[in-house]
Scaffold this motif. Structure first.
Motif, PDB file in Angstrom:
ATOM      1  N   VAL A 167       0.855  -1.195   0.000  1.00 19.64           N
ATOM      2  CA  VAL A 167       0.000   0.000   0.000  1.00 19.64           C
ATOM      3  C   VAL A 167       0.886   1.240   0.000  1.00 19.64           C
ATOM      4  O   VAL A 167       1.637   1.480   0.947  1.00 19.64           O
ATOM      5  CB  VAL A 167      -0.944   0.011   1.219  1.00 19.64           C
ATOM      6  N   ALA A 197       2.732   3.966  -3.228  1.00 21.11           N
ATOM      7  CA  ALA A 197       3.781   3.940  -4.263  1.00 21.11           C
ATOM      8  C   ALA A 197       4.817   5.027  -4.009  1.00 21.11           C
ATOM      9  O   ALA A 197       5.217   5.755  -4.920  1.00 21.11           O
ATOM     10  CB  ALA A 197       3.161   4.081  -5.653  1.00 21.11           C
ATOM     11  N   ALA A 228       3.114   0.692   3.247  1.00 24.58           N
ATOM     12  CA  ALA A 228       4.064   1.746   2.867  1.00 24.58           C
ATOM     13  C   ALA A 228       3.279   3.023   2.605  1.00 24.58           C
ATOM     14  O   ALA A 228       3.601   3.794   1.704  1.00 24.58           O
ATOM     15  CB  ALA A 228       4.848   1.309   1.627  1.00 24.58           C
ATOM     16  N   VAL A 286      -7.729   3.748  -3.149  1.00 24.09           N
ATOM     17  CA  VAL A 286      -7.598   4.205  -1.766  1.00 24.09           C
ATOM     18  C   VAL A 286      -7.908   3.049  -0.827  1.00 24.09           C
ATOM     19  O   VAL A 286      -9.030   2.529  -0.826  1.00 24.09           O
ATOM     20  CB  VAL A 286      -8.588   5.360  -1.461  1.00 24.09           C
ATOM     21  N   PHE A 297      17.081  24.456  -0.200  1.00 26.79           N
ATOM     22  CA  PHE A 297      17.891  23.425  -0.837  1.00 26.79           C
ATOM     23  C   PHE A 297      17.889  23.678  -2.354  1.00 26.79           C
ATOM     24  O   PHE A 297      16.824  23.662  -2.988  1.00 26.79           O
ATOM     25  CB  PHE A 297      17.345  22.023  -0.541  1.00 26.79           C
ATOM     26  N   GLY A 336      15.093  15.057   9.339  1.00 24.07           N
ATOM     27  CA  GLY A 336      13.869  14.827   8.571  1.00 24.07           C
ATOM     28  C   GLY A 336      14.134  14.025   7.307  1.00 24.07           C
ATOM     29  O   GLY A 336      13.240  13.828   6.495  1.00 24.07           O
ATOM     30  N   ALA A 381       5.271  20.062   8.068  1.00 23.73           N
ATOM     31  CA  ALA A 381       6.224  20.754   7.201  1.00 23.73           C
ATOM     32  C   ALA A 381       5.567  21.157   5.876  1.00 23.73           C
ATOM     33  O   ALA A 381       4.574  20.559   5.447  1.00 23.73           O
ATOM     34  CB  ALA A 381       7.437  19.876   6.934  1.00 23.73           C
ATOM     35  N   CYS A 401       8.545  17.272   0.015  1.00 21.61           N
ATOM     36  CA  CYS A 401       9.889  16.857   0.405  1.00 21.61           C
ATOM     37  C   CYS A 401      10.832  18.045   0.285  1.00 21.61           C
ATOM     38  O   CYS A 401      10.558  19.000  -0.434  1.00 21.61           O
ATOM     39  CB  CYS A 401      10.338  15.732  -0.547  1.00 21.61           C
ATOM     40  N   GLY A 402      11.973  17.966   1.007  1.00 18.43           N
ATOM     41  CA  GLY A 402      13.008  18.991   0.858  1.00 18.43           C
ATOM     42  C   GLY A 402      13.906  18.694  -0.334  1.00 18.43           C
ATOM     43  O   GLY A 402      14.749  19.507  -0.708  1.00 18.43           O
ATOM     44  N   ASP A 403      13.788  17.470  -0.879  1.00 14.72           N
ATOM     45  CA  ASP A 403      14.520  17.059  -2.093  1.00 14.72           C
ATOM     46  C   ASP A 403      16.004  16.774  -1.860  1.00 14.72           C
ATOM     47  O   ASP A 403      16.757  16.631  -2.823  1.00 14.72           O
ATOM     48  CB  ASP A 403      14.391  18.095  -3.226  1.00 14.72           C
ATOM     49  N   ALA A 404      16.429  16.727  -0.593  1.00 19.48           N
ATOM     50  CA  ALA A 404      17.834  16.380  -0.335  1.00 19.48           C
ATOM     51  C   ALA A 404      17.933  14.861  -0.262  1.00 19.48           C
ATOM     52  O   ALA A 404      17.116  14.205   0.385  1.00 19.48           O
ATOM     53  CB  ALA A 404      18.303  16.999   0.974  1.00 19.48           C
ATOM     54  N   VAL A 415      -3.185   5.129   7.585  1.00 24.52           N
ATOM     55  CA  VAL A 415      -4.549   4.807   8.023  1.00 24.52           C
ATOM     56  C   VAL A 415      -4.690   3.308   8.318  1.00 24.52           C
ATOM     57  O   VAL A 415      -5.539   2.897   9.112  1.00 24.52           O
ATOM     58  CB  VAL A 415      -5.566   5.289   6.947  1.00 24.52           C
ATOM     59  N   ALA A 426       3.044  18.406   4.356  1.00 23.17           N
ATOM     60  CA  ALA A 426       2.751  17.063   4.877  1.00 23.17           C
ATOM     61  C   ALA A 426       3.323  16.924   6.280  1.00 23.17           C
ATOM     62  O   ALA A 426       4.075  17.790   6.738  1.00 23.17           O
ATOM     63  CB  ALA A 426       3.365  15.994   3.971  1.00 23.17           C
ATOM     64  N   VAL A 430      12.689   7.654   9.790  1.00 20.23           N
ATOM     65  CA  VAL A 430      13.218   8.955   9.349  1.00 20.23           C
ATOM     66  C   VAL A 430      14.281   9.405  10.348  1.00 20.23           C
ATOM     67  O   VAL A 430      14.107   9.221  11.556  1.00 20.23           O
ATOM     68  CB  VAL A 430      12.065   9.988   9.286  1.00 20.23           C
TER      69      VAL A 430
END
Ligand SMILES: Cc1cc2nc3c(=O)[nH]c(=O)nc-3n(C[C@H](O)[C@H](O)[C@H](O)COP(=O)(O)OP(=O)(O)OC[C@H]3O[C@@H](n4cnc5c(N)ncnc54)[C@H](O)[C@@H]3O)c2cc1C
Length: 469
Positions: free
Chosen positions: A23, A25, A172, A137, A234, A312, A202, A59-62, A178, A281, A307
């Motif tokens: 669950v 992707a 996942a 869903v 970033f 983060g 964030a 995401c922060g993309d780092a 949920v 998120a 995490v």
């Protein structure tokens, strides 16, 4: 995978029967699915978003250590999404001290185009043989009445009820999954000590600037002006910046959108900038789950707190958790044993690889709720960056005589904080040693947890922080 379509008769949902159902992707789900599919088993990934939106994740993309990612999805598959490989240090802006600290970051570091990356890992899972069901869903989890074993999931696919019966369900579904509200975990040691206060809220924007920024080789961090939070800048490229901020949910809520806007307005490099994309998120900033397994079911990635709670950063942990859980799913499929004991090795691999370290770093999150942030910032401002890096990345309590001496000389007025930091590091080391002895069977978990909780009591006592768990 066989399919029964009874929905036409209106009697029952369409039912699929893959070996494994995943669950979500995201990173954890795609790496899990790719690993299972490569062994020739039927695996279907359920994603609530449609095909266009899938992979579009706040995401922060780092990205750290991409070259070492599990090979179920080849590195070449990710490469087009990696847009900046020049970043090699953190740039900590401390406005109240009018100081900028440059701290080298060891190992491979990059900034990525996160949506492109998201699409590429989904494609990587498909290339390995996984099937992706978009617009699906998941709403509930099915369980055997007597044993409590998870047997599948149910939900809605493009508006129609749908049901999946599988030998293994891999959760996942990300932060605040949920699925975990639906499973009765009373027959296992699955960690249910999860509270909203263990999460960070964030938000980030993708901003295009006119002129190249001067810090395109750095990850920029800065404490927020109001409330206890932090901002990041970033650089995806010299002119495309991921700008964001977050705060721990124990703290007074921030106005994320307005606070980011205010900071952007005060930075001249963002004059005339365009905002291309906005997303927010929650992310777990806590220790990893003590156990993320239950008969027929494993949780991976954000759904299991994988995490780094101080940075983060969760992409790498999610990728590996996906791989490790998939390997135990394969073992279960091969032996026909879907028990908690069979899946346990997944917990051990996570703790051994990064879980113990993340649990130890959580001690500093706990500390940050108790110390005066201004005091900590002015102390940091007094430190030499390279020595700080040494202290941060060395795994032992020995923070280096030179650093101690420099700290003592330069940091008059902060000696109380230095002493607390030093004692906290000792407590963190005790905790790390305990996590390194994570039990090899669910039978020994309760005793291990009892000792861990005693060590955490010592952390609360040393730092003066309120208990987190
Ligand atoms: C603002 C922000 C900044 C971050 N910055 C960084 C960073 O710079 N570097 C880094 O390494 N990490 C960062 N992280 C953390 C990182 O994004 C996560 O740790 C990582 O994405 C976790 O991957 P995952 O696969 O576990 O979950 P996710 O990537 O969240 O994937 C979960 C998937 O499940 C789907 N889903 C959820 N519920 C259902 C359902 N009921 N049915 C079907 N599908 C469902 C979602 O749509 C999603 O596609 C950041 C997180 C946030 C929020």
């Amino acid at each position: 995978m066989s399919t029964q379509d009874e929905s036409a008769a209106g009697a029952a949902p369409r039912t699929y029967t893959p070996d494994v159902v995943v669950v979500g992707a995201g990173t954890a789900g795609c790496y899990a699915a790719a690993t299972v599919a490569r062994e020739g088993y039927d695996v279907v990934v359920l994603e609530r978003k449609n095909e266009d939106e899938a992979g579009h994740i706040a995401c922060g993309d780092a990205l750290k250590g991409a070259s070492d990612f599990p090979d179920a999805i080849p590195r070449s598959q990710l490469e087009p999404a990696i847009t900046n490989t020049e970043v090699d240090h953190g740039r900590f802006e401390i406005p109240q001290e009018d100081t900028v600290l440059e701290i080298p970051v060891p190992g491979e570091l990059a900034v990525i185009d996160r949506w492109e990356y998201g699409k590429r890992i989904i494609e990587g899972a498909e290339n390995a043989g996984a099937e992706i069901h978009y617009d699906t869903v998941v709403q509930t989890v099915t369980q055997e009445a007597e044993s409590g074993r998870v047997t599948g999931v149910e939900g809605m696919r493009a508006g129609d009820p749908v049901s999946y019966e599988a030998d293994v369900v891999i959760d996942a579904a990300g932060a605040l999954s949920v699925l975990q509200d639906e499973v009765d975990f009373s027959e296992s040691t699955f960690d249910t000590n999860v509270d909203y206060s263990h999460f960070c809220s964030a938000y980030r924007e993708i901003v295009h600037v006119e002129e190249p920024v001067e810090w395109s080789d750095a990850l920029v961090f800065k404490p927020t002006e109001r409330a206890a939070g932090y901002l990041w800048y970033f650089p995806r490229t010299e002119t495309e910046i991921n700008a964001g901020l977050g705060f721990q949910m124990t703290e007074e809520p921030m106005q994320l959108v307005d606070d980011l806007k205010r900071d952007l307005e005060n930075r001249t490099e963002f004059d005339g900038a365009d905002v291309a994309d906005k997303l927010g998120a929650a992310l777990p900033t806590r220790r990893p789950y003590d156990s993320a397994v239950h008969p027929g079911y494993m949780a991976v990635g954000d759904a299991a707190g994988h995490v780094n709670p101080t940075t983060g950063g969760g992409i790498a942990g999610a990728a590996y958790a996906g791989k490790y859980a998939a390997e135990q799913a394969i073992e279960a499929l091969e032996t026909g044993d879907f028990s908690e004991e069979t899946f346990w090795e997944y917990n051990e691999l996570v703790m051994d690889h990064f879980g113990a370290r993340y649990a130890t770093l959580d001690v500093y999150n706990i500390l940050s709720t108790a110390v005066d942030v201004d005091d900590l910032m002015s102390l940091l401002a007094a430190m030499p960056g390279d020595k700080l890096a040494e202290a941060l990345y060395s795994g032992s309590t020995d923070i280096g005589l030179k650093l101690k001496l420099e700290a003592l000389l330069k940091s008059r007025g902060h000696w109380g904080t230095i002493w607390t930091l030093y004692r906290t590091k000792r407590r963190a080391d005790d905790l790390l040693e305990h996590y390194e002895a994570y039990p090899s069977s669910p039978d020994d978990l309760a005793a291990w947890q009892q000792r861990r909780d005693e060590l955490l009591e010592a952390v609360y006592e040393t730092t003066g922080a309120d208990p987190k768990y």
